[in-house]
Design a protein around this motif. Structure first.
Motif, short mmCIF file in Angstrom:
data_model
loop_
_atom_site.label_atom_id
_atom_site.label_comp_id
_atom_site.label_asym_id
_atom_site.label_seq_id
_atom_site.Cartn_x
_atom_site.Cartn_y
_atom_site.Cartn_z
N LEU A 1 -0.14 28.35 -131.93
CA LEU A 1 0.18 28.44 -133.35
C LEU A 1 0.88 29.74 -133.72
N LEU A 2 0.69 30.80 -132.92
CA LEU A 2 1.24 32.11 -133.30
C LEU A 2 2.76 32.09 -133.53
N PRO A 3 3.57 31.47 -132.63
CA PRO A 3 5.02 31.44 -132.89
C PRO A 3 5.40 30.64 -134.14
N MET A 4 4.48 29.83 -134.65
CA MET A 4 4.78 29.02 -135.82
C MET A 4 4.16 29.58 -137.08
N SER A 5 3.43 30.68 -136.96
CA SER A 5 2.68 31.20 -138.10
C SER A 5 3.54 32.15 -138.93
N ALA A 6 2.95 32.63 -140.02
CA ALA A 6 3.65 33.56 -140.92
C ALA A 6 3.90 34.90 -140.24
N THR A 7 3.13 35.21 -139.20
CA THR A 7 3.29 36.51 -138.51
C THR A 7 4.29 36.44 -137.37
N ALA A 8 4.94 35.28 -137.20
CA ALA A 8 5.86 35.12 -136.07
C ALA A 8 6.98 36.16 -136.09
N ASP A 9 7.54 36.44 -137.29
CA ASP A 9 8.64 37.41 -137.38
C ASP A 9 8.19 38.81 -136.95
N TYR A 10 6.92 39.15 -137.32
CA TYR A 10 6.42 40.47 -136.97
C TYR A 10 6.40 40.67 -135.46
N PHE A 11 6.05 39.60 -134.73
CA PHE A 11 5.99 39.67 -133.28
C PHE A 11 7.29 39.23 -132.61
N LYS A 12 8.32 38.95 -133.46
CA LYS A 12 9.63 38.51 -132.99
C LYS A 12 9.52 37.20 -132.19
N PHE A 13 8.75 36.25 -132.75
CA PHE A 13 8.66 34.90 -132.22
C PHE A 13 9.44 33.96 -133.12
N GLN A 14 9.70 32.76 -132.64
CA GLN A 14 10.23 31.71 -133.50
C GLN A 14 9.57 30.39 -133.12
N ALA A 15 9.55 29.47 -134.09
CA ALA A 15 8.88 28.19 -133.86
C ALA A 15 9.56 27.42 -132.74
N LEU A 16 8.76 26.82 -131.91
CA LEU A 16 9.28 26.05 -130.79
C LEU A 16 9.56 24.61 -131.22
#
Length: 920
Positions: free
Chosen positions: A872-887
């Motif tokens: 869920l982390l790459p899809m969550s509101a904090t994804a940008d903070y960790f430089k993730f994006q939704a898969l």
């Protein structure tokens, strides 16, 4: 001074009183060699002890504020407030801030702290925060776990703590302690006996000492009867030393040479005494030694050495791989700062910072569970030896048998019933003040003899020649109506015959001829073959010419007959022996008893006698000959304490992990020599002091349960080490491949750190996991050398599927340029975290996970939560903070296929590996 003995005694005393912290024991030998002055007693302490020796008892008691009947509780409390508890320096618990510092300062946390500082200096606050969180998590978890385990251990140790018998003036009658064990020497004057923990003693306390007691402090003897004390560790004297109420020697400045002083840490071998406590805690001779070695290095146990070896293997691996990762990324990407931060993250990922926490938690949990099974662990790392034990040496009495002895026969020399033999035996048992064993208790149960003989009025005790394990007999001398003296000797048949020249048959006395000797041995052998333990009784009349008797008087005796005892086997013994055998533990019987009785009991409990060795045969063997014999033999009879210790030592040298179970003075040497010393709460003080584990119930079944729990504890520690080692190896291999071929970092430093933190959290529940039954069937050894092979075989498997994930993200989802690296990194983050978490379930068992072997619910729950958060982390509101994006949704079928393939290949490798190398 015999330094090796002193080292052994000090280490054992430290263990007995909870002065060790988990994996450490004091090693004072090197310190003593380095600082010869440490061997000497401080002059002020030496002079104080000499003064106590020279001062008349009344004056000394007055100086200490005491009286012959003892202190009141209020007086003792006031003195205790002033001088403190009777604890030496190393017994005292650490202040919480020092404990917290000790939890922090392990190699992993120190390394992570350096990396956090570097991250801070390079203004990477996210990395600093995550690394700092990992250090805090590791330190606080370990601090909490150790604090809880220390409190639990303290409660457990209180259940088996050594006590001293003390006189108190104001104690209600219902609280007074055992009376018959200690003769009234005319000094108690109404003081009541109570049992106090040794640490509660204060100067001025009047203590009563008897065979088997530890000397609880430095004491001055006020009255003694045949008191022999073992102080070999202090003086190097191999034989016990007789102590008296007055010094018998010339004046000396060395307190150790004074006859009326005894010292903390030594023990009473035989006889009894009344003494006054002169000094306690750090002011004792023993405490002075402890104070001089506060800075000594600590010797790691075999278990801790193994953990340290694993730790440094992983640290060296990290120190080699991190620069390679830095160079590869710096050269191929051109951004050296980014490459440096990524290399730092790899270093963090390779650091098993949770290892101390997992080890501590697992051992503490094992100790608490064992306590519920009536097994008290005095030293946490002894649990590992408990699980590794493959040979158990144990006494016969009370282990195979009920430890409840009945006097069934009292016969003359030809086996005919004889009341006079019982009368002689009763007088001997009644008047002895040394070590009263179960045989004496059985004799004294015949109270009718006391009345018939009118013991209280007709007899007076004159003297006593105490029992020792060389002579294997003891004597008392009584005066009958003060008309003549009667020496009554009882003991092992052969040892009594050695000092007899005549035999009594009815009213007649005959010379002991060879024919009579042959007939006597036939009679006693017949009794032995019935399973009866035979004790011979001899006597002689003497003129009332002297009041003191010695060993020379045990000669020219008349054999009057035998008393025979039955100690029935326990019903639980046979199933316990079977269970131990099924778990790969060979049981060997080491007893001082007769070989015929021993063989009979072994047959009754279903223990086939493969071969039997007697103490006399062992005496004639070299260590090399004995090393071969001890493997085949499983019963050893007529042993002395030295024989027991030698057998244990030879078995250890043969490569066995040896447990020894004993509860008597004669067992102390073997308990120390064993890899794991096991005693019982009812044992004499010196046996409990030497043991690593205390049983609250003397039963092989309880012991078998402890062995199983020890193996569970070891298995769960090994799981984490295997998981961490193989996972770290695989991650580095994957990173090296990615660094060489990708135009961008496969994962950002921050993402790597978060992944590592989440994986660490998922491991916290490992101590609560189940263990497969087959893992418990045989002893488990700590073998850190196998770890490298395991890493090489299982680490690259995860790398194979990491590389497949790289190819998936690159070719299928088009994440093949720096502009699309966020998608690539998100995809590998999820796959990497899930595969790492799955490896927990794959490596925890040799079987098929989830189907044939399911983890305990705490571990299942923790890993499920971490996997869900990772997805869920790459899809969550904090994804940008960790430089993730939704898969994309299309990613997840591929992910499932990769993970299933990973599980299948790992399972196949497990089968091949276990067939070739075994699965520990």
């Amino acid at each position: 001074m015999n330094l090796s003995l002193l080292k052994e005694t000090f280490a054992n005393f430290v263990r007995a009183h909870g002065m060790e912290h988990h994996f450490r024991r004091l090693a004072i030998l090197d310190m003593f060699r380095a600082t010869p002055a440490a061997k000497e007693l401080p002059p002020s302490l030496a002079q104080a002890l000499i003064d106590a020796s020279d001062t008349p008892p009344g004056t000394l008691l007055a100086r200490l504020g005491s009286r012959p009947e003892g202190l009141t509780e209020a007086e003792a409390e006031a003195i205790r407030d002033k001088v403190g508890l009777n604890e030496v320096e190393h017994e005292k618990p650490l202040p919480w801030w020092i404990h917290l510092w000790n939890c922090y300062r392990n190699p992993f946390n120190l390394l992570l702290t350096v990396l956090a500082i570097i991250s801070y200096l390079t203004e990477d606050m996210k990395a600093t925060t995550v690394i700092g969180s990992m250090v805090m998590l590791s330190t606080i978890l370990r601090f909490v776990q150790e604090s809880r385990s220390n409190k639990a251990a303290d409660k457990l140790k209180e259940m088996v703590s050594n006590t001293a018998t003390v006189l108190r003036r104001d104690v209600p009658a219902e609280m007074h302690g055992e009376a018959r064990r200690y003769p009234d020497m005319g000094l108690t004057n109404g003081g009541r006996r109570i049992e106090l923990p040794i640490k509660q003693l204060v100067p001025g306390d009047i203590v009563l000492l008897s065979a088997g007691d530890m000397i609880p402090a430095d004491v001055r003897i006020l009255a003694a009867k045949d008191l022999f004390v073992s102080q070999a560790a202090m003086t190097g004297e191999s034989m016990p030393v007789e102590k008296f109420a007055t010094d018998q020697k010339e004046k000396t400045s060395n307190p150790l040479e004074v006859d009326n002083l005894c010292f903390m840490g030594t023990n009473v071998v035989s006889g009894s005494a009344t003494a006054v406590v002169v000094s306690t805690g750090n002011h004792t001779y023993f405490g002075a030694l402890a104070a001089r070695v506060t800075a000594t290095s600590r010797e790691a146990t075999a278990f801790q050495a193994g953990v340290n070896k694993v730790s440094w293997v992983l640290i060296r691996f990290m120190l080699v791989m991190t620069p390679i990762v830095l160079l590869l990324n710096g050269v191929t990407k051109g951004d050296w700062l980014e490459a440096f931060l990524f290399a730092l993250s790899i270093a963090v990922g390779l650091t098993p910072e949770m290892l101390p926490v997992i080890v501590t938690s697992t051992l503490a949990k094992g100790a608490v569970i064992l306590s519920r099974q009536k097994v008290i662990v005095k030293r946490l790392d002894a649990i590992q030896n408990f699980g590794a034990m493959d040979v158990l040496c144990t006494d016969k009495t009370g282990t195979l048998t009920q430890d409840k002895i009945f006097l069934t026969r009292h016969t003359d020399v030809f086996g005919e019933e004889s009341d006079s033999v019982l009368e002689y035996a009763y007088l001997n048992s009644y008047y002895q003040t040394g070590l009263k064993n179960l045989l004496d208790v059985a004799v004294l149960e015949h109270a009718e003899v006391h009345r018939e003989l009118e013991v209280a009025t007709a007899f007076r005790k004159v003297d006593e020649i105490p029992f020792d394990f060389t002579r294997r007999r003891m004597s008392v001398v009584v005066a009958e109506h003060d008309e003549h003296h009667l020496l009554i000797c009882k003991g092992a048949v052969e040892e009594i015959l050695a000092v007899c020249t005549r035999v009594q048959h009815g009213d007649a006395v005959e010379p002991l001829t060879s024919d009579l000797l042959s007939r006597i041995r036939t009679v006693t052998a017949d009794l032995n073959e019935e399973g009866l333990r035979v004790v011979a009784v001899a006597a002689k009349e003497l003129p009332p010419a002297k009041e003191t008797y010695g060993l020379a008087d045990e000669s020219d005796l008349t054999l009057v007959g035998y008393i025979a005892f039955l100690d029935p086997p326990k019903e639980s013994t046979a199933p316990a022996l079977k269970a131990l055998k099924e778990h790969g533990v060979a049981v060997k019987i080491l007893t001082g008893d007769n070989e015929l009785v021993t063989a009979k009991i072994c047959r009754e409990v279903g223990l086939p006698v493969a071969d039997m060795l007697l103490g006399s045969q062992i005496e004639r063997m070299s260590d090399e000959e004995l090393a071969g014999k001890v493997e085949a033999a499983n019963v050893f009879a007529k042993l002395s304490p030295a024989h027991k210790e030698r057998i244990v030592r030879v078995l250890h040298d043969n490569g066995h992990v040896v447990g020894f179970m004993g509860d008597g003075i004669n067992d102390a040497a073997a308990l120390r020599a064993a890899d794991i010393g096991i005693s019982v709460d009812s044992a004499v003080d010196i046996a409990k002091e030497a043991a690593d584990i205390i049983l609250l119930e003397k039963s092989l079944m309880v012991l078998e349960e402890g062995v199983v729990e020890g193996r569970k504890t070891f298995a769960n520690m090994l799981k984490y080490i295997k998981m961490t080692a193989s996972s770290n190896f695989g991650n580095v291999f994957s990173v090296l491949v990615a660094s060489a071929f990708l135009p961008f970092l496969p994962m950002l430093p921050m993402q790597l750190l978060v992944q590592n933190l989440m994986y660490d959290i998922s491991q916290i529940a490992i101590p609560f996991d189940h263990v497969d039954q087959e893992f418990l069937q045989k002893p488990q050894r700590w073998n850190p050398d196998d770890l490298g092979r395991f890493m090489v075989f299982f680490g690259p498997i995860s790398s194979v599927f990491d590389i497949l994930t790289f190819a998936l993200m690159w070719f299928v989802f088009g994440a093949n340029s720096p502009e699309h690296q966020t998608l690539f990194q998100s995809g590998w983050f999820v796959e990497g975290l899930l595969s790492q978490t799955l490896i927990v379930h794959m490596i925890r068992t040799r079987k098929i996970p989830f189907i044939q072997s399911r983890a305990a619910w705490p571990l299942l729950g923790m890993t499920a939560i971490i996997m869900a958060v990772g997805i869920l982390l790459p899809m969550s509101a904090t994804a940008d903070y960790f430089k993730f994006q939704a898969l994309p949704l299309a990613y997840f079928p591929w992910l499932a296929l990769i993970l299933l393939s990973y599980v299948g290949l790992t399972q196949a490798m497990k089968g091949w590996y276990s067939r070739r190398y075994g699965w520990q």
